[in-house]
Structures are given as C-alpha cells and as structure tokens.
Design a protein around this motif. Structure first.
Motif, short mmCIF file in Angstrom:
data_model
loop_
_atom_site.label_atom_id
_atom_site.label_comp_id
_atom_site.label_asym_id
_atom_site.label_seq_id
_atom_site.Cartn_x
_atom_site.Cartn_y
_atom_site.Cartn_z
N SER A 80 -7.57 -0.60 20.54
CA SER A 80 -7.05 0.61 21.16
C SER A 80 -6.07 1.37 20.28
N HIS A 81 -6.08 1.15 18.97
CA HIS A 81 -5.18 1.91 18.11
C HIS A 81 -5.66 3.35 18.03
N ASP A 82 -4.72 4.23 17.67
CA ASP A 82 -5.12 5.61 17.46
C ASP A 82 -5.29 5.87 15.98
N GLU A 83 -5.65 7.12 15.65
CA GLU A 83 -5.96 7.45 14.27
C GLU A 83 -4.74 7.28 13.36
N GLN A 84 -3.52 7.52 13.89
CA GLN A 84 -2.33 7.43 13.07
C GLN A 84 -1.95 5.98 12.79
N HIS A 85 -2.37 5.04 13.64
CA HIS A 85 -1.95 3.64 13.50
C HIS A 85 -3.10 2.71 13.13
N THR A 86 -4.22 3.26 12.73
CA THR A 86 -5.35 2.43 12.37
C THR A 86 -5.06 1.67 11.09
N SER A 87 -5.58 0.45 10.99
CA SER A 87 -5.39 -0.35 9.79
C SER A 87 -6.53 -0.19 8.80
N LEU A 88 -7.52 0.62 9.14
CA LEU A 88 -8.68 0.81 8.26
C LEU A 88 -8.41 1.92 7.25
N LEU A 89 -8.69 1.62 5.99
CA LEU A 89 -8.56 2.59 4.90
C LEU A 89 -9.96 3.08 4.55
N TRP A 90 -10.22 4.38 4.82
CA TRP A 90 -11.56 4.94 4.61
C TRP A 90 -11.75 5.54 3.23
N ASP A 91 -10.68 6.01 2.62
CA ASP A 91 -10.79 6.64 1.31
C ASP A 91 -10.58 5.57 0.24
N LEU A 92 -11.61 4.78 0.01
CA LEU A 92 -11.51 3.67 -0.95
C LEU A 92 -11.71 4.15 -2.37
N HIS A 93 -10.91 3.59 -3.26
CA HIS A 93 -11.10 3.88 -4.69
C HIS A 93 -12.36 3.18 -5.18
N PRO A 94 -13.21 3.85 -5.92
CA PRO A 94 -14.47 3.21 -6.37
C PRO A 94 -14.25 1.95 -7.19
N GLY A 95 -13.09 1.84 -7.85
CA GLY A 95 -12.84 0.67 -8.69
C GLY A 95 -12.11 -0.46 -7.99
N HIS A 96 -11.85 -0.32 -6.69
CA HIS A 96 -11.15 -1.38 -5.96
C HIS A 96 -12.02 -2.63 -5.89
N VAL A 97 -11.45 -3.78 -6.26
CA VAL A 97 -12.17 -5.04 -6.27
C VAL A 97 -12.00 -5.73 -4.92
N LEU A 98 -13.09 -6.10 -4.29
CA LEU A 98 -13.07 -6.76 -2.99
C LEU A 98 -12.75 -8.24 -3.16
N ARG A 99 -11.73 -8.71 -2.43
CA ARG A 99 -11.31 -10.11 -2.51
C ARG A 99 -11.89 -10.90 -1.35
N ALA A 100 -11.78 -12.21 -1.45
CA ALA A 100 -12.41 -13.08 -0.46
C ALA A 100 -11.81 -12.91 0.93
N ASP A 101 -10.48 -12.64 1.01
CA ASP A 101 -9.85 -12.53 2.32
C ASP A 101 -9.89 -11.12 2.89
N ASP A 102 -10.58 -10.19 2.23
CA ASP A 102 -10.70 -8.82 2.73
C ASP A 102 -11.71 -8.76 3.87
N ARG A 103 -11.49 -7.83 4.78
CA ARG A 103 -12.48 -7.49 5.80
C ARG A 103 -12.88 -6.03 5.61
N VAL A 104 -14.18 -5.79 5.59
CA VAL A 104 -14.67 -4.44 5.31
C VAL A 104 -15.59 -3.99 6.44
N VAL A 105 -15.71 -2.68 6.58
CA VAL A 105 -16.67 -2.07 7.48
C VAL A 105 -17.81 -1.53 6.64
N VAL A 106 -19.02 -1.93 6.97
CA VAL A 106 -20.19 -1.51 6.19
C VAL A 106 -21.19 -0.81 7.10
#
Length: 633
Positions: A580-606
């Motif tokens: 029930s979070h709103d747009e200002q308090h969301t924990s999801l980062l949508w503007d990902l840097h293309p060079g960001h390396v995904l780590r094992a403990d990351d959770r992603v939306v695909v």
C-alpha cells in the motif's frame, strides 16, 4: 469448461483447486488455464453450474490447446469436498466464497490436510485476514520446520477482490485503461502509442514492452489485429530494435498519473473542519475591516501625538475595549481618537459573538457529510459506496484526485470513510432528477458507476450522458449479454465519448492467479494475442541475472529487468502486488543505470514471457501458443 467423469480424476496431483460460489471462481479458473496453462479443479455449488460469469467482454478460447477444467459440485468446501477435488495433492488452493467465515473454516481444514499447500483466501475484513495469514503460516512452519522463508511467504495469501480490482477501476477512470499492474503501490499501465515518424523520438516511458503488428490503435478498445499472416507483436525488444523500428506502433510501460489540480489538504485534523468554512466570507471581510481601522488609528495616534508606535497601539486597544480612562484632561485630538476607537470597539463586539457562533456551528457539523463545492470541476463522480466503491474512493484519495460520491444508503460501508476524508457526498437515488446535477457531473472528468445493480448503473450512465454527452464513463455490469448490448449501443449513440464496462471478478482474477502461482507474479498484460507477465524475483539462484549488469541481464523476446527493490532484505514487502505504499514512498527504483551489477541479495521486477519465466525459474512450461486477448467493452 469441461466436466469430466469422476473416474477420470487425476491421481498425479500438481493441479490447482478453485472453490467459490460466484463469478470470480469461473474467472480465476479461466485465468489459470488460459494464461498459465494450469490444470484446474473447480469446486462450486449446484446453483452456479449454469451461471454466466459477470462483466467485461472477453474473447473465447476456442481453437487453442488449453487444459480442461474438472468440476466438482459441493454446497460447501467441506473436508470431503476438498478431498474429492484432490486438494491434498494440489499445488495451490483458492477459497473464494463471499462469506469470510466460510473461507476461514475451509482454510483451516485445508492446512490440516496439506501443511505445504499454497493457500489463497478471499476476505474483505483486512484485520481478520492479516491474523488468518499469520496463523496459517505459523501452522505450516510448525508442520514443516525446515520450510524456506521465501516458500513460507508464499504459503498463505489473503486477498480482497475489492482491493485488487480497485487499481484497475481507478486506472479506467483516470487513464482509460484496464491494462494495469500494481507494484509497491505504484500503478503501471501498458499504453499503446502510434509509430513514430521519421526523425521523431519514440514515446517516452519506463520502457518499451512490445512493437505492435499494426500502426494504429483501435478507439473502440480492441487489443490489436489477429489477421491471417500477421507478423504478430514483437515482445520485449531491445533499445536498438526500438530505435530502428518504423511503421509499427508500440506498447510503452508508464506510471498512471493524473494531470490537473490535486486534492487540496486544508483540514484542521483528520475529523476537523476546513479553515475556509469556519467563518463566512462576510464575517472575514468585517474582521479585516476592524483590523484595518485599528491600524489606521494606531498610525494616526503616532503621527498626531508624542507616543511611540508601540504605546500608540496599546492606547488604541485600551480605548477599543473601553478599559482606558476618559481623556478629559487630554487634547482635542486625543479625545477624538479615543471616541473613534470606542466606536470601532462597538462594532467589534457583535462580530466576535457572530464569529464564535459560526465556529461552534462549523465544528458541530464537522462530522456531517460535506456538500460539493459550487466551483468544483475536473473531479470524478463515484456512484455507490459499497464494498467496491469504498476501496475505489480510498485509492482515488491517495492519488489526490477530487471525488464526489453519490450514495442512496446513509449506512453504506463507504460513508464513514467519505466523512473521515472530507469527501463531498450526495445522499439520494442517482436515478432521481437533480442528484447528478448536485454532484456537478456536467463539470466532471469521468463517471464511475459501481453500484451492485446493472440497471441502476445503466440508468445513471444514460442520465449523465443526457447532461454531458462526451463524459467518460466506466460502469460495472454483471451480465455478459447485457454488457455486450449496452457497450455497443452506447458506442453507436455516443461515438465521441469513451464508455467502458468493467467486472470486479474479471479485474480481480489476475491478482488471485498470481498469488496461486507463488506470489512472485505481479500481474499479466495482453498485447494483441500474446501475454506479458510481470514478476518479482530474487536474483540469487538465477545465473541469467546474478553478477550481470542490467544491460547484460536483458534477453530480448524473453525477459527484461524493469526495477530494483532498494529496501533492505529484512524490511521488504513480501507481496509487491498488494503493498500500500504510494509513489513517493515506493522502494522500487525504475530508472536503473545500464551498468548496475545485480547482486545475489537483490530483488528485481522483470517483464517476461511465459517461456522466459519458465527458463528463469528453471521449470519446464508448456509451449506458449498465442492466446486470445480480452476485448475491452
């Protein structure tokens, strides 16, 4: 659906069981077999055997290879009925009865039958549902001490059809679409855009989900062409393909936002009164005149006497309240100023009494329902404050969208919420003359007719169209044939206006299906005759993602990384689809840097196809043939 003889029941397990007594059970069964290719056993009462499911017009699945649905007739989800349906061997069980107590009893019985069974329970009472979810998860943990935490989080899911349908209904009113996915409180829609011309930049958005077969969209609301020999949509293209594409429309993922003035926050407290309503306009102007007179007398006293400004103001106030000594021995100027201050004081006394009475009356009526302001415009008129309307009202208020509600029953579920939020409410029968006019429907952006009566929703729509023929309307209809006739007639009679028919069960079914698939599924969106799934995945255990950059983790036509959950693992929401979070308090980062390396403990939306998701999860899936997409009505 196909009813198989009892002797043909499968003993292999691995199927899914759906129990319910209304249209949601049928919708969920169709979603599981059509989108996810699951074998389904439907448990329903005898009275539901020939009942049509409610709502929005959909395409048929004839000609496509989908698993059949085996039906089991039972008046209640007893232990015997669950055993006949093979719930003890099933992968997941959905309990969708309208009565919360029935679902609660069945969930407890099912957990005893199979401690590892994935349960999806429909409950309107949020607090009771939360306690039930904790209880059933604890029971599963006691029966299976070594259960993995991720499996435990998905073992029990309590959902409300009203909560899950509300985002799509809101998106219909705000953005005219039902292709919506909710992720951590943020509403995302798949918006069709025409093909860019030469030298034009493709339509902005979070990402491009697909390149369409045709170059134009159908204003009637169809989902594309299925012509023979068609190339079909190209799902999840890479950036280079999007830049090089010509002559093809595209589907862009974007956040649902409303342009225009937001709902002003002007309340003293959660149950207080607006400051502007405490004192009338005339009284405010009168008080302003008194203040101006006092300032003028102070300045005059400073200019004509030897008093400094502070002492002059003090003398003026003493004279104003008639508590100063008479200026008998003072100069004529001082006597005139004292008399002037006394006259102003005589005018102040009735104003103070009137102000006190008005403020007292305002606070006494602060708990009453507000009336729509005269100058209100650009709002949404919401008809019906029942179970569905109350949830939709809450979502619209969270987005800061002005709403005017119309409700006939003063004891409806949503009346206390509307009073609490200070939302204007018109009490009355929407079919009576003048009710819609009082709700300022002629200045509204959209009309949401969400009462439980098809005829009331239709009559309100026709009445609103008589007032304003280009008003955008979304109405809730239960009967399929009736919805078809209404949609076609209204589209022909008002071709310049947008008309949408929506079914709560149809809108809620994808969320329930995602929960039955393990809660990692956030939703599904049809693109012409194909389907895209949105999932939340832990990077650990997925070699296609772990240790790779965002660019390297993208496989065109199979999956694409959309967002990264920035919350700490211990504080993450277990279910992004229903947080029930709103747009200002969301924990999801949508503007990902293309060079960001995904780590094992990351959770992603695909975003992924069915075949791509099967590869990511490491499970074999049936061939993903093209599916018929729902046609919006």
């Amino acid at each position: 659906m196909v009813t198989l003889p009892r002797q043909e029941e499968s003993d292999t397990g691995g199927h899914m069981v759906v129990c319910g007594d209304d249209g949601l059970a049928h919708r969920l069964s169709a979603e599981l077999r059509g989108v996810y290719r699951q074998r389904v056993v439907l448990v329903h009462p005898e009275s539901l055997r020939d009942e049509r499911t409610d709502g929005e017009l959909t395409g048929t699945a004839s000609g496509f290879a989908v698993p059949p649905v085996r039906c089991v007739t039972a008046d209640a989800p007893t232990k015997e009925a669950l055993l006949r349906a093979g719930a003890h061997r099933a992968t997941a069980l959905a309990l969708l009865y309208e009565d919360d107590e029935t679902n609660l009893r069945a969930a407890l019985a099912a957990r005893r039958l199979s401690p590892g069974l994935r349960l999806v329970v429909r409950m309107y009472n949020r607090k009771l549902g939360q306690h039930l979810e904790e209880l059933l998860d604890q029971a599963a943990l006691v029966a299976m001490p070594g259960m993995d935490r991720s499996v435990l989080e998905a073992s029990t899911t309590v959902l409300s059809d009203a909560d899950t349908a509300a985002p799509s209904l809101v998106a219909t009113a705000v953005a005219d679409t039902n292709k919506v996915v909710q992720a951590d409180g943020l509403l995302l829609r798949a918006a069709e855009r025409p093909a860019p011309g030469r030298g034009e930049v493709p339509a902005p958005g979070l990402c491009t989900l697909a390149l369409l077969t045709s170059t134009t969209t159908d204003p009637a609301g169809s989902d594309g062409s299925d012509a023979s020999g068609s190339r079909g949509p190209q799902l999840l293209p890479d950036d280079a393909t999007v830049q090089a594409s010509t002559g093809r429309g595209m589907v862009v993922l974007e956040a649902v936002r409303r342009e225009g003035p937001a709902l002003p926050a002007r309340r003293l407290s959660r149950r207080g009164a607006p400051l502007g309503e405490m004192l009338s306009v005339r009284l405010r102007w009168s008080l302003a005149g008194i203040v101006a007179a006092v300032l003028a007398l102070t300045v005059t006293t400073t200019a004509l006497t030897d008093a400094d400004p502070v002492h002059a103001a003090y003398l003026t106030l003493l004279d104003l309240f008639s508590i100063n000594d008479p200026a008998l021995e003072e100069t004529t100027t001082r006597k005139v100023l004292q008399l002037s201050s006394g006259l102003v004081g005589l005018a102040l006394l009735p104003l103070l009494v009137a102000g006190g009475l008005e403020a007292l009356g305002t606070f006494r009526t602060a708990g009453a329902l507000r009336r729509p302001p005269r100058g209100l415009q650009g709002h949404i008129v919401l008809l019906g404050l029942g179970k569905i309307g109350a949830r939709v009202l809450g979502r619209l208020h969270e987005l800061g969208i002005p709403v005017v509600c119309v409700e006939q029953d003063p004891e409806a579920r949503g009346i206390p919420l509307a009073r609490d939020l200070g939302v204007p409410v018109v009490l009355g029968d929407v079919t009576e003359d003048g009710v819609l006019g009082t709700a300022r429907v002629h200045r509204a952006d959209a009309l949401l007719a969400l009462t439980s009566s098809d005829t009331t929703n239709l009559e309100a729509t026709l009445a609103a169209r008589a007032i304003r023929n280009d008003l955008r309307v979304a109405l809730r209809l239960y009967d399929d044939d009736f919805a078809t006739a209404v949609y076609r007639t209204l589209r022909s009679a008002h071709p310049e206006a947008v008309t949408r028919s929506r079914s709560v069960s149809h809108l809620a079914a994808p969320a329930f299906a995602g929960a039955m698939m393990g809660r990692q599924i956030l939703g599904a969106i049809f693109v012409e005759r194909k389907v895209l799934l949105f999932a939340a995945l832990l990077v650990a255990g997925h070699p296609q993602l772990e240790g790779r950059t965002v660019t390297e983790a993208i496989r065109p036509g199979a999956w694409r990384v959309l967002a990264l959950d920035t919350a700490r693992p211990e504080s993450r929401s277990p279910d992004l689809a229903n947080s029930s979070h709103d747009e200002q308090h969301t924990s999801l980062l949508w503007d990902l840097h293309p060079g960001h390396v995904l780590r094992a403990d990351d959770r992603v939306v695909v975003a992924t196809t069915r075949r791509g998701l099967a590869e990511l999860l490491g499970t074999p899936r049936p061939d993903s043939a093209r599916l018929p997409g729902p046609m919006e009505g």
